[in-house]
Design a protein around this motif. Structure first.
Motif, short mmCIF file in Angstrom:
data_model
loop_
_atom_site.label_atom_id
_atom_site.label_comp_id
_atom_site.label_asym_id
_atom_site.label_seq_id
_atom_site.Cartn_x
_atom_site.Cartn_y
_atom_site.Cartn_z
N UNK A 30 4.26 -59.52 62.12
CA UNK A 30 5.34 -59.98 61.36
C UNK A 30 5.88 -60.34 60.13
N UNK A 31 4.48 -59.73 60.00
CA UNK A 31 4.30 -60.21 58.47
C UNK A 31 3.25 -58.48 58.07
N UNK A 32 3.61 -57.92 57.32
CA UNK A 32 2.12 -56.63 56.94
C UNK A 32 1.73 -56.88 55.63
N UNK A 33 2.95 -57.52 54.96
CA UNK A 33 1.20 -57.91 54.04
C UNK A 33 0.60 -58.81 53.88
N UNK A 34 0.50 -59.66 54.51
CA UNK A 34 -1.00 -60.83 55.17
C UNK A 34 -1.74 -59.78 56.35
N UNK A 35 -0.92 -58.61 56.99
CA UNK A 35 -1.73 -57.95 58.23
C UNK A 35 -2.89 -57.08 57.13
N UNK A 36 -2.04 -56.60 56.45
CA UNK A 36 -2.90 -55.34 55.27
C UNK A 36 -4.06 -56.46 54.54
N UNK A 37 -3.43 -57.99 53.77
CA UNK A 37 -4.15 -58.37 53.11
C UNK A 37 -5.33 -58.29 54.16
N UNK A 38 -5.61 -58.72 55.77
CA UNK A 38 -7.00 -58.94 56.56
C UNK A 38 -7.44 -57.74 56.43
N UNK A 39 -6.77 -56.54 56.50
CA UNK A 39 -7.58 -55.35 56.46
C UNK A 39 -8.54 -55.21 55.53
N UNK A 40 -7.90 -54.78 53.96
CA UNK A 40 -8.52 -55.17 53.01
C UNK A 40 -9.62 -55.52 52.94
N UNK A 41 -9.22 -57.24 53.00
CA UNK A 41 -10.76 -57.88 52.94
C UNK A 41 -11.72 -57.12 54.09
N UNK A 42 -11.33 -57.17 55.69
CA UNK A 42 -12.60 -57.07 56.18
C UNK A 42 -13.07 -55.15 56.05
N UNK A 43 -12.39 -54.43 54.82
CA UNK A 43 -12.95 -53.30 54.41
C UNK A 43 -14.03 -52.95 53.19
N UNK A 44 -14.99 -52.71 53.52
CA UNK A 44 -15.69 -53.05 52.04
C UNK A 44 -15.32 -51.94 51.27
N UNK A 45 -15.84 -52.28 49.95
CA UNK A 45 -15.20 -51.62 48.85
C UNK A 45 -15.67 -49.74 49.06
N UNK A 46 -14.82 -49.53 48.74
CA UNK A 46 -14.35 -47.88 49.18
C UNK A 46 -14.41 -47.32 50.88
N UNK A 47 -14.02 -48.20 51.21
CA UNK A 47 -13.71 -48.23 52.61
C UNK A 47 -12.19 -47.99 52.50
N UNK A 48 -11.83 -47.02 53.86
CA UNK A 48 -10.41 -46.43 54.55
C UNK A 48 -9.80 -47.03 55.22
N UNK A 49 -8.51 -47.13 54.38
CA UNK A 49 -7.73 -47.65 56.14
C UNK A 49 -6.60 -46.09 56.92
N UNK A 50 -6.71 -46.08 57.61
CA UNK A 50 -5.49 -44.76 58.48
C UNK A 50 -4.22 -45.37 58.86
N UNK A 51 -3.63 -45.10 58.49
CA UNK A 51 -2.16 -45.61 59.40
C UNK A 51 -1.37 -44.39 59.64
N UNK A 52 -1.55 -44.74 61.31
CA UNK A 52 -0.76 -43.53 61.77
C UNK A 52 0.53 -43.92 63.25
N UNK A 53 1.85 -43.89 62.55
CA UNK A 53 3.20 -43.57 62.33
C UNK A 53 3.66 -42.83 63.15
#
Length: 301
Positions: A145-168
């Motif tokens: 429902x809220x991509x910004x909130x979801x991405x904030x949660x993902x960012x918090x889970x990543x270590x510094x330097x960690x990667x997020x791969x979004x496939x659509x």
């Protein structure tokens, strides 16, 4: 996957996806699982190339802790375990039946000790998960429902330097040659248009500018890649089954929303008769898939 979407990204009717709010009836869930697995089978070379791109971005830093966000039947989970041999994957999905299926597959493959499952919605954050090297989100983030909130949660889970791969992917694949239903020219294009209108109501973030959203979430976009996939004859028998399942889901989604004559024409492609997509030798499976790879700044900011 897919294109999950997890997997390389799979076609969308409004109730379709890897991690979404309404997985439908048990029969619909079984059909969805088969769609995901067939998509992964047909587009396996693409998934291999995508995970290679992610591995290139990861470099020599090591990927040991991975989250598959919207894991579905586990296509992405198993591809990532193969790509990163020293890794463990937390498979996240809101559907317990999908997670049970994934866990069973992991045990059958001898990978049970490298996979754990977490039942939660992709849009509610990843509470209790931190220090992750890679989050893989295939055809899942557009369901939140809220991509910004979801991405904030993902960012918090990543270590510094960690990667997020979004496939659509850009919506439903194309299957039909011109004139596939002679009395209804343009059938597939009209179904795609009607489905896009439905998605605009129910999946407003499908087709979103994820590059901008990722940047807005404080992530640095390092790769954007679009690939137009096309599979032509000779196709495996699974291509006909894949087309039949996808078009069946689309017909169900468009019931009452499309021209009845178009729905009837779709029916001739699904009814077991001579025009049924499972019997045709002129199918062409086409799909557009996109990938974004973004990094949490190494300084932890």
């Amino acid at each position: 996957m897919t294109p999950s979407t997890s997997h390389s990204g799979a076609p969308h009717a409004h109730h379709h996806g890897h991690d979404h709010h309404d997985h439908g009836t048990p029969d619909q869930q079984d059909g969805l699982a088969e769609v995901l697995d067939l998509d992964a089978e047909l587009f396996a070379p693409y998934l291999t190339s995508v995970t290679a791109r992610v591995a290139d971005a990861a470099g020599d830093g090591g990927v040991t802790q991975v989250v598959d966000l919207g894991a579905g039947t586990g296509t992405g989970t198993f591809a990532l375990l193969e790509r990163f041999p020293g890794s463990r994957v937390t498979a996240v999905d809101s559907a317990p039946d999908m997670l049970a299926r994934l866990a069973g597959s992991a045990r059958a493959k001898g990978l049970g000790d490298r996979v754990r499952t977490l039942e939660t919605d992709a849009g509610t954050g990843l509470a209790g998960i931190e220090g992750v090297d890679l989050v893989w989100a295939s055809a899942s983030l557009h369901h939140v429902d809220d991509p910004a909130a979801a991405l904030a949660g993902v960012r918090a889970a990543l270590r510094p330097g960690g990667l997020l791969a979004v496939a659509e992917m850009d919506g439903m694949p194309h299957f039909l040659p011109d004139g596939a239903v002679a009395e209804r020219p343009g059938l597939e294009a009209r179904c795609r248009e009607a489905l896009s209108a439905l998605h605009a109501e129910r999946l407003p973030h499908l087709g979103a500018d994820w590059g901008t959203l990722l940047t807005g979430a404080g992530l640095t976009v390092e790769q954007e890649h679009t690939e137009h996939l096309e599979l032509r004859a000779p196709l495996p028998a699974s291509a006909g089954q894949y087309a039949h399942l996808v078009l069946s889901r689309i017909r169900d989604a468009l019931d009452g929303r499309a021209d009845p004559a178009d729905l009837a024409a779709l029916g001739t492609l699904l009814d077991g008769g001579p025009q049924d997509v499972r019997h045709r030798d002129d199918l062409v499976v086409r799909s557009t898939r996109q990938l974004w790879v973004a990094r949490r700044p190494a300084d932890g900011s």
